[in-house]
Enzyme design. Structure first.
Site, PDB file in Angstrom:
ATOM      1  N   ARG A  64      32.041   6.065 -25.627  1.00 53.73           N
ATOM      2  CA  ARG A  64      32.409   7.256 -24.843  1.00 53.73           C
ATOM      3  C   ARG A  64      32.663   6.920 -23.377  1.00 53.73           C
ATOM      4  O   ARG A  64      33.109   7.778 -22.612  1.00 53.73           O
ATOM      5  CB  ARG A  64      31.300   8.294 -24.932  1.00 53.73           C
ATOM      6  CG  ARG A  64      30.857   8.606 -26.351  1.00 53.73           C
ATOM      7  CD  ARG A  64      29.480   9.217 -26.366  1.00 53.73           C
ATOM      8  NE  ARG A  64      28.868   9.267 -27.696  1.00 53.73           N
ATOM      9  CZ  ARG A  64      28.209   8.252 -28.246  1.00 53.73           C
ATOM     10  NH1 ARG A  64      28.077   7.116 -27.588  1.00 53.73           N
ATOM     11  NH2 ARG A  64      27.697   8.371 -29.457  1.00 53.73           N
ATOM     12  N   LYS A 106      34.728  20.726 -31.348  1.00 55.03           N
ATOM     13  CA  LYS A 106      33.324  21.033 -31.108  1.00 55.03           C
ATOM     14  C   LYS A 106      32.970  20.927 -29.623  1.00 55.03           C
ATOM     15  O   LYS A 106      32.363  21.836 -29.047  1.00 55.03           O
ATOM     16  CB  LYS A 106      32.455  20.086 -31.947  1.00 55.03           C
ATOM     17  CG  LYS A 106      31.049  19.820 -31.454  1.00 55.03           C
ATOM     18  CD  LYS A 106      30.156  21.038 -31.459  1.00 55.03           C
ATOM     19  CE  LYS A 106      28.705  20.678 -31.206  1.00 55.03           C
ATOM     20  NZ  LYS A 106      28.446  20.118 -29.879  1.00 55.03           N
ATOM     21  N   ASP A 111      28.905  22.611 -35.273  1.00 59.65           N
ATOM     22  CA  ASP A 111      28.348  21.265 -35.388  1.00 59.65           C
ATOM     23  C   ASP A 111      27.762  21.111 -36.785  1.00 59.65           C
ATOM     24  O   ASP A 111      27.890  22.006 -37.610  1.00 59.65           O
ATOM     25  CB  ASP A 111      27.269  21.057 -34.329  1.00 59.65           C
ATOM     26  CG  ASP A 111      26.238  22.162 -34.379  1.00 59.65           C
ATOM     27  OD1 ASP A 111      25.698  22.430 -35.458  1.00 59.65           O
ATOM     28  OD2 ASP A 111      25.982  22.787 -33.345  1.00 59.65           O
TER      29      ASP A 111
END
Length: 265
Positions: A164, A206, A225
């Site tokens: 990430r 999400k 989720d």
DNA sequence: ACTCAGGTATCCT
DNA sequence: AGGATACCTGAG
């Protein structure tokens, strides 16, 4: 000190509802860091004592805790045949949707993917410690976009961001350079805002929904989720009708999420 | 040791 | 369009 006494405000439930990563248990209560400030909260006889002046409450925390919204009335919308939702809503009474800062929400939820909540908190704290401003002894603000843009990639990665890292760096750079002006997106409707956020790498359905709900206070956003999907599969035969909750289905999402997690085996 | 975690991008068919 | 797969890393 400012005292909040309401069944529709429960700091412990808010802290465990998964919407906020910087509201944590400390010795004698909870500590929140937001807007570059620290707020201590003590629970006492079913009331909450906020360690701030009345002025600070009125100008900042009142809005942050969304105290002008009537949460009791949401509970009335549950169809009487929906026993699961009834339970979830009653169990979660006291949860509110905080009005958090869009950039912090964006970065935090980009980080959240495929991480457990404790792991998210660890990463977020590391980011704040490295790239935020020191507010007090050991307490740091959430970093600005500029600060994260300037962060060396290896130091970002050292916050356990894994794959990430680049997502965060890219988002920070776009926001810092004004190419992605988060504070100018308020005029967009929910659908357009969702679409816009999803243009960012690492931001899918999400994560974008969470940014809408928690960063832009779009109460109709309904993040799906694994927990929510599991509930929809087991309790709603794979499809849930959100029509009864038009305008605030995200609040229901929080009740469902909290209920499922708190009552897990 | 091993699975799964508040998913998403990418690469298939 | 819809399904499968890889992905960093820490917690249980």
């Amino acid at each position: 000190m400012y005292k909040i006494s309401s069944l529709d405000f429960n700091i412990q439930k808010i802290a465990h509802s998964g919407q906020c990563f910087r509201l944590n248990r400390v010795e004698n209560g909870y500590r929140l860091v937001a807007f570059g400030r620290r707020l201590n909260i003590i629970e006492q006889d079913g009331c909450c004592l906020l360690d701030c002046t009345c002025d600070e409450y009125n100008s900042l925390w009142k809005s942050y805790f969304d105290m002008d919204t009537d949460y009791a009335c949401f509970s009335l919308a549950v169809p009487k045949e929906d026993g699961y939702m009834r339970q979830a809503v009653d169990f979660g009474r006291g949860i509110r949707i905080l009005r958090q800062e869009p950039f912090e929400m964006l970065v935090s939820f980009i980080i959240s993917q495929r991480k457990s909540i404790p792991a998210i908190k660890t990463s977020v704290e590391a980011l704040c410690r490295k790239f935020g401003e020191q507010i007090d002894e050991g307490i740091y603000s959430f970093p600005t976009a500029q600060s994260l843009k300037n962060a060396p990639t290896n130091e970002l990665a050292a916050c356990s961001l894994g794959y990430r890292t680049q997502y965060v760096k890219d988002a920070a750079e776009l926001v810092a350079d004004g190419l992605f002006a988060l504070d100018k997106l308020n005029s967009l409707d929910d659908g357009a805002l969702l679409e816009k956020l999803m243009k960012l790498k690492g931001v899918g359905m999400k994560v974008a929904s969470c940014v809408l709900l928690f960063g832009y206070h779009r109460l109709d956003a309904f993040p799906r989720d694994v927990w929510i999907n599991r509930i929809i599969d087991s309790e709603y035969n794979g499809e849930i009708d959100l029509a009864p909750y038009k305008g605030f289905s995200g609040v229901m999402q929080q009740y469902m999420f909290f209920f499922a997690r708190e009552t897990k085996s």
